[in-house]
Write an enzyme that holds these catalytic residues in place. Structure first.
Site, PDB file in Angstrom:
ATOM      1  N   ASP A  17       0.618  -1.114   0.121  1.00 41.98           N
ATOM      2  CA  ASP A  17       0.169  -0.018   0.074  1.00 41.98           C
ATOM      3  C   ASP A  17       0.794   1.278  -0.114  1.00 41.98           C
ATOM      4  O   ASP A  17       0.396   2.213   0.531  1.00 41.98           O
ATOM      5  CB  ASP A  17      -0.960   0.012   1.253  1.00 41.98           C
ATOM      6  CG  ASP A  17      -1.988  -1.005   1.331  1.00 41.98           C
ATOM      7  OD1 ASP A  17      -2.500  -1.730   0.166  1.00 41.98           O
ATOM      8  OD2 ASP A  17      -2.260  -1.663   2.224  1.00 41.98           O
ATOM      9  N   LYS A  20       1.883   2.373  -5.142  1.00 42.84           N
ATOM     10  CA  LYS A  20       2.423   1.695  -6.494  1.00 42.84           C
ATOM     11  C   LYS A  20       1.284   1.988  -7.456  1.00 42.84           C
ATOM     12  O   LYS A  20       1.776   2.621  -8.418  1.00 42.84           O
ATOM     13  CB  LYS A  20       2.579   0.219  -6.308  1.00 42.84           C
ATOM     14  CG  LYS A  20       3.642  -0.291  -5.280  1.00 42.84           C
ATOM     15  CD  LYS A  20       3.718  -1.760  -5.052  1.00 42.84           C
ATOM     16  CE  LYS A  20       2.462  -2.438  -4.551  1.00 42.84           C
ATOM     17  NZ  LYS A  20       2.058  -2.171  -3.109  1.00 42.84           N
ATOM     18  N   GLY A  44      -4.513  -4.301  -3.865  1.00 39.76           N
ATOM     19  CA  GLY A  44      -5.577  -3.169  -4.276  1.00 39.76           C
ATOM     20  C   GLY A  44      -4.529  -1.969  -4.242  1.00 39.76           C
ATOM     21  O   GLY A  44      -4.052  -1.435  -3.565  1.00 39.76           O
ATOM     22  N   HIS A  45      -4.752  -1.733  -5.640  1.00 38.20           N
ATOM     23  CA  HIS A  45      -3.886  -0.414  -6.094  1.00 38.20           C
ATOM     24  C   HIS A  45      -4.839   0.624  -6.554  1.00 38.20           C
ATOM     25  O   HIS A  45      -5.665   0.400  -7.648  1.00 38.20           O
ATOM     26  CB  HIS A  45      -2.974  -1.038  -7.283  1.00 38.20           C
ATOM     27  CG  HIS A  45      -2.152  -1.758  -7.025  1.00 38.20           C
ATOM     28  ND1 HIS A  45      -1.319  -2.440  -7.763  1.00 38.20           N
ATOM     29  CD2 HIS A  45      -1.752  -2.581  -5.731  1.00 38.20           C
ATOM     30  CE1 HIS A  45      -0.363  -3.375  -7.444  1.00 38.20           C
ATOM     31  NE2 HIS A  45      -0.672  -3.196  -5.870  1.00 38.20           N
ATOM     32  N   GLN A 228       2.121  -6.329  -3.607  1.00 40.70           N
ATOM     33  CA  GLN A 228       2.590  -6.232  -2.052  1.00 40.70           C
ATOM     34  C   GLN A 228       3.866  -5.790  -1.887  1.00 40.70           C
ATOM     35  O   GLN A 228       3.933  -4.697  -2.779  1.00 40.70           O
ATOM     36  CB  GLN A 228       2.569  -7.839  -1.984  1.00 40.70           C
ATOM     37  CG  GLN A 228       1.328  -8.449  -1.424  1.00 40.70           C
ATOM     38  CD  GLN A 228       0.574  -8.915  -2.871  1.00 40.70           C
ATOM     39  OE1 GLN A 228       0.968  -9.678  -3.782  1.00 40.70           O
ATOM     40  NE2 GLN A 228      -0.627  -8.516  -2.974  1.00 40.70           N
TER      41      GLN A 228
HETATM   42  P1  GDP Z   1      -0.569   0.197  -3.595  1.00 44.40           P
HETATM   43  O1  GDP Z   1      -1.307  -0.796  -3.056  1.00 44.40           O
HETATM   44  O2  GDP Z   1       0.747   0.492  -3.397  1.00 44.40           O
HETATM   45  O3  GDP Z   1      -0.996   0.668  -5.121  1.00 44.40           O
HETATM   46  O4  GDP Z   1      -1.181   1.672  -2.691  1.00 44.40           O
HETATM   47  P2  GDP Z   1      -2.843   1.560  -2.255  1.00 44.40           P
HETATM   48  O5  GDP Z   1      -3.529   2.180  -3.453  1.00 44.40           O
HETATM   49  O6  GDP Z   1      -3.286   0.346  -1.822  1.00 44.40           O
HETATM   50  O7  GDP Z   1      -2.848   2.730  -1.099  1.00 44.40           O
HETATM   51  C1  GDP Z   1      -2.252   4.186  -1.354  1.00 44.40           C
HETATM   52  C2  GDP Z   1      -3.370   5.120  -1.139  1.00 44.40           C
HETATM   53  O8  GDP Z   1      -2.521   6.447  -0.939  1.00 44.40           O
HETATM   54  C3  GDP Z   1      -4.341   5.267  -2.219  1.00 44.40           C
HETATM   55  O9  GDP Z   1      -5.528   5.449  -1.776  1.00 44.40           O
HETATM   56  C4  GDP Z   1      -3.889   6.554  -2.890  1.00 44.40           C
HETATM   57  O10 GDP Z   1      -4.830   7.166  -3.600  1.00 44.40           O
HETATM   58  C5  GDP Z   1      -3.305   7.350  -2.003  1.00 44.40           C
HETATM   59  N1  GDP Z   1      -2.119   8.071  -2.167  1.00 44.40           N
HETATM   60  C6  GDP Z   1      -1.063   7.857  -3.098  1.00 44.40           C
HETATM   61  N2  GDP Z   1      -0.109   9.027  -3.105  1.00 44.40           N
HETATM   62  C7  GDP Z   1      -0.539   9.727  -2.301  1.00 44.40           C
HETATM   63  C8  GDP Z   1      -0.002  11.050  -1.836  1.00 44.40           C
HETATM   64  O11 GDP Z   1       1.077  11.431  -2.075  1.00 44.40           O
HETATM   65  N3  GDP Z   1      -0.660  11.672  -1.014  1.00 44.40           N
HETATM   66  C9  GDP Z   1      -1.803  11.154  -0.260  1.00 44.40           C
HETATM   67  N4  GDP Z   1      -2.450  11.752   0.885  1.00 44.40           N
HETATM   68  N5  GDP Z   1      -2.529   9.965  -0.572  1.00 44.40           N
HETATM   69  C10 GDP Z   1      -1.800   9.207  -1.673  1.00 44.40           C
HETATM   70  P1  IMO Z   2      -0.964  -4.143  -2.254  1.00 42.18           P
HETATM   71  O1  IMO Z   2      -0.510  -4.650  -3.664  1.00 42.18           O
HETATM   72  C1  IMO Z   2      -0.901  -4.445   2.019  1.00 42.18           C
HETATM   73  C2  IMO Z   2      -0.970  -8.728   3.597  1.00 42.18           C
HETATM   74  C3  IMO Z   2      -2.177  -9.119   4.297  1.00 42.18           C
HETATM   75  C4  IMO Z   2      -1.407 -10.251   5.292  1.00 42.18           C
HETATM   76  C5  IMO Z   2      -0.472 -10.800   4.626  1.00 42.18           C
HETATM   77  C6  IMO Z   2      -1.110 -12.151   3.922  1.00 42.18           C
HETATM   78  O2  IMO Z   2      -2.169  -3.363  -2.250  1.00 42.18           O
HETATM   79  O3  IMO Z   2       0.228  -3.354  -1.787  1.00 42.18           O
HETATM   80  P2  IMO Z   2      -2.715 -12.720   1.894  1.00 42.18           P
HETATM   81  O4  IMO Z   2      -4.050 -12.590   1.648  1.00 42.18           O
HETATM   82  O5  IMO Z   2      -1.698 -12.364   0.736  1.00 42.18           O
HETATM   83  O6  IMO Z   2      -2.285 -14.397   2.222  1.00 42.18           O
HETATM   84  O7  IMO Z   2      -2.046 -12.158   3.307  1.00 42.18           O
HETATM   85  O8  IMO Z   2      -0.060 -10.020   3.379  1.00 42.18           O
HETATM   86  N1  IMO Z   2      -1.388  -8.360   2.454  1.00 42.18           N
HETATM   87  C7  IMO Z   2      -1.094  -6.905   2.047  1.00 42.18           C
HETATM   88  N2  IMO Z   2      -0.988  -5.920   2.835  1.00 42.18           N
HETATM   89  N3  IMO Z   2      -0.945  -4.439   0.927  1.00 42.18           N
HETATM   90  C8  IMO Z   2      -1.465  -5.493  -0.175  1.00 42.18           C
HETATM   91  O9  IMO Z   2      -1.364  -5.605  -1.536  1.00 42.18           O
HETATM   92  C9  IMO Z   2      -1.410  -6.956   0.411  1.00 42.18           C
HETATM   93  N4  IMO Z   2      -1.343  -8.069   0.009  1.00 42.18           N
HETATM   94  C10 IMO Z   2      -1.394  -8.887   1.012  1.00 42.18           C
HETATM   95  O10 IMO Z   2      -2.699  -8.209   5.044  1.00 42.18           O
HETATM   96  O11 IMO Z   2      -0.905  -9.493   6.299  1.00 42.18           O
HETATM   97 MG    MG Z   3      -2.623  -1.482  -1.950  1.00 39.14          MG
END
Ligand code: GDP
Ligand code: IMO
Ligand code: MG
Length: 438
Positions: A17, A20, A44-45, A228
């Site tokens: 999270d 990416k 979840g991106h 991840q």
């Molecule tokens: P990923 O799994 O690495 O793609 O990250 P996620 O999408 O799960 O979580 C990142 C969250 O932070 C998302 O809701 C983005 O919209 C938000 N985000 C990304 N860059 C920024 C930033 O620079 N500032 C803020 N406030 N939010 C951001």
């Molecule tokens: P993105 O791509 C954050 C974590 C779960 C748990 C562990 C194992 O959005 O960064 P699983 O269901 O993969 O067997 O769970 O990994 N986990 C993540 N945490 N971002 C993710 O993906 C994750 N995908 C799995 O919360 O601790």
């Molecule tokens: Mg994510």
């Protein structure tokens, strides 16, 4: 082969999270191929465009750019039902992927009994005190079935007549463990469901390795989207509190079938602080009002499960470990704006051990993490960085913090993000990323 293009990997450096999705979306217009190589719908991106947020789980985050061809590599495990829902949601918002999507025939399917086993095991582990806190999407069991030679590849869907025989051994093993409890469908229902869900995908299933090798040969630019992150990597993460795939650089090659020579640069993605979902070591965690504030300001609730994310200061030792593991060329530091308005900002530069010393070395077993206490260096806070597009204009306190962060992980910053939107952030001049974006 063209020398002009740079094939780039985007990899998470913490526990996921990091942002990416935003970076992949931002860079995608410069690339012809956007590739996922591991993970499944545990990812979840989130991509934010004009204030509208789009969550992608299995579809590569280049989806929003019509010039990008999207590839799901063999290292991925796929839930096709969820994939269909994602495609439908994208279509409703005007993004049609027809003609620009290829799913590897060697990628594995996530099936209902994998999900049932994941949930059963976590419920049991809760009582035994060994819960991982998985996303409950069947990821672990799908990879287990792959490793134990009982997995189902997408290519198997082309042979409906033998599908039941292929699924039966794995299904029977799950049934032995779970018994005939509610929630476990029959083998026939699983086979019928798989064939029905797979039908619209059959034209998209093919030789992704061959496609990527040909794309590389003709000089197409390729962007690899990690899911991840390194601290969740099955080998290099905080085992056993990890996911079941190789989320660091090695997984890119096994997960696509491309050789290391096909990759030019690695961009490592890290938040300006740290979060983690699920159980496991997290020395930098803040269990106080500051942690709550980071969660609220950063909207740190899971994209996939909605769970509150654990929050803490930036942890330099874990991020430095991730940089070394992946050979990171430059950092993308995300969500700096979330730290806005704090009186003080902390940076974990090492861990105090039980014996009283300070170390930056990461333990290899979970029990040893428990003794480590964070050694925090404190910086003066700043008012606002939100939406900044020139790092030289940042408040001096924020600049000092970022310099110390980059020094502590020994990698230069190439991109800084100051808000969720594509427009909020800046590329650092003189970095490979500036050259790439030209
Ligand atoms: P990923 O799994 O690495 O793609 O990250 P996620 O999408 O799960 O979580 C990142 C969250 O932070 C998302 O809701 C983005 O919209 C938000 N985000 C990304 N860059 C920024 C930033 O620079 N500032 C803020 N406030 N939010 C951001
Ligand atoms: P993105 O791509 C954050 C974590 C779960 C748990 C562990 C194992 O959005 O960064 P699983 O269901 O993969 O067997 O769970 O990994 N986990 C993540 N945490 N971002 C993710 O993906 C994750 N995908 C799995 O919360 O601790
Ligand atoms: Mg994510």
């Amino acid at each position: 082969m063209s020398q002009a293009r740079t094939n780039l990997a985007i990899l998470g450096l913490q526990w996921g999270d990091e942002g990416k999705g935003k970076v992949v979306d931002l860079l995608s217009p410069r690339f012809r191929q956007v590739v996922r190589f591991q993970g499944g719908n545990n990812a979840g991106h989130t991509v934010v465009v004009d204030g509208q947020s789009i969550a992608l789980h299995q579809v590569p985050s280049g989806a929003l750019h019509p010039g990008c061809f999207l590839v799901v590599g063999n290292g991925v495990v796929l839930n096709l039902e969820v994939f269909q829902q994602e495609l439908d949601r994208l279509k409703a918002r005007g993004f049609d992927l027809a003609g620009r999507l290829l799913l590897s025939d060697k990628a594995h399917l996530i099936l209902p009994h994998h999900i049932a086993l994941d949930l059963w095991r976590e419920a049991r582990a809760d009582k035994l005190g060994s819960k991982i806190g998985t996303t409950g999407r069947g990821i672990g069991p799908a990879y287990e079935m792959k490793a134990s030679r009982m997995g189902i590849r997408l290519g198997d869907l082309r042979h409906p007549e033998v599908l039941a025989d292929r699924i039966r051994p794995g299904f029977e093993e799950v049934r032995l463990r779970l018994g005939d409890r509610e929630g476990l469908p029959t083998l026939q229902a699983i086979v019928d469901g798989a064939l029905k869900t797979a039908e619209p995908f059959l034209p998209f299933i093919g030789d992704a390795q061959g496609h990527l090798l040909a794309a590389w040969e003709r000089g197409d630019s390729i962007l690899f989207e990690g899911a991840q992150a390194t601290l969740l990597d099955i080998d290099h993460g905080t085992y056993p509190y990890v996911t079941s795939s190789s989320c660091s650089l090695g997984g890119l090659f096994t997960g696509t079938g491309l050789p290391p020579k096909a990759l030019d640069k690695v961009l490592g993605i890290a938040k300006a602080y740290t979060t983690r979902v699920g159980a496991g070591p997290f020395p930098a965690e803040l269990l106080d009002a500051t942690g709550d504030r980071l969660r609220e300001a950063g909207r740190e609730f899971g994209t996939t499960t909605g769970r509150p994310r654990r929050c803490g200061w930036f942890d330099a030792p874990i991020t430095a470990h991730a940089c070394r593991t992946n050979g990171v060329d430059g950092l993308a530091i995300m969500k700096l704006d979330v730290l806005d308005g704090l009186d003080e900002v902390g940076l974990v530069v090492g861990y105090r051990t039980g014996e009283g010393g300070v170390t930056t070395r990461l333990p290899s077993c979970a029990a040893e993490w428990a003794d480590l206490k964070p050694e925090v260096k404190r910086f003066k806070g700043w008012a606002s960085t939100r939406g900044f597009t020139d790092h030289r204009q940042l408040p001096p306190q924020a600049q000092a913090y970022l310099e110390a962060l980059s020094e502590a992980v020994e990698v230069p910053i190439a991109y800084l993000s100051t808000g969720p939107d594509r427009t909020e952030g800046c590329v650092y001049p003189g970095t490979f990323l500036e050259t790439l974006l030209g």
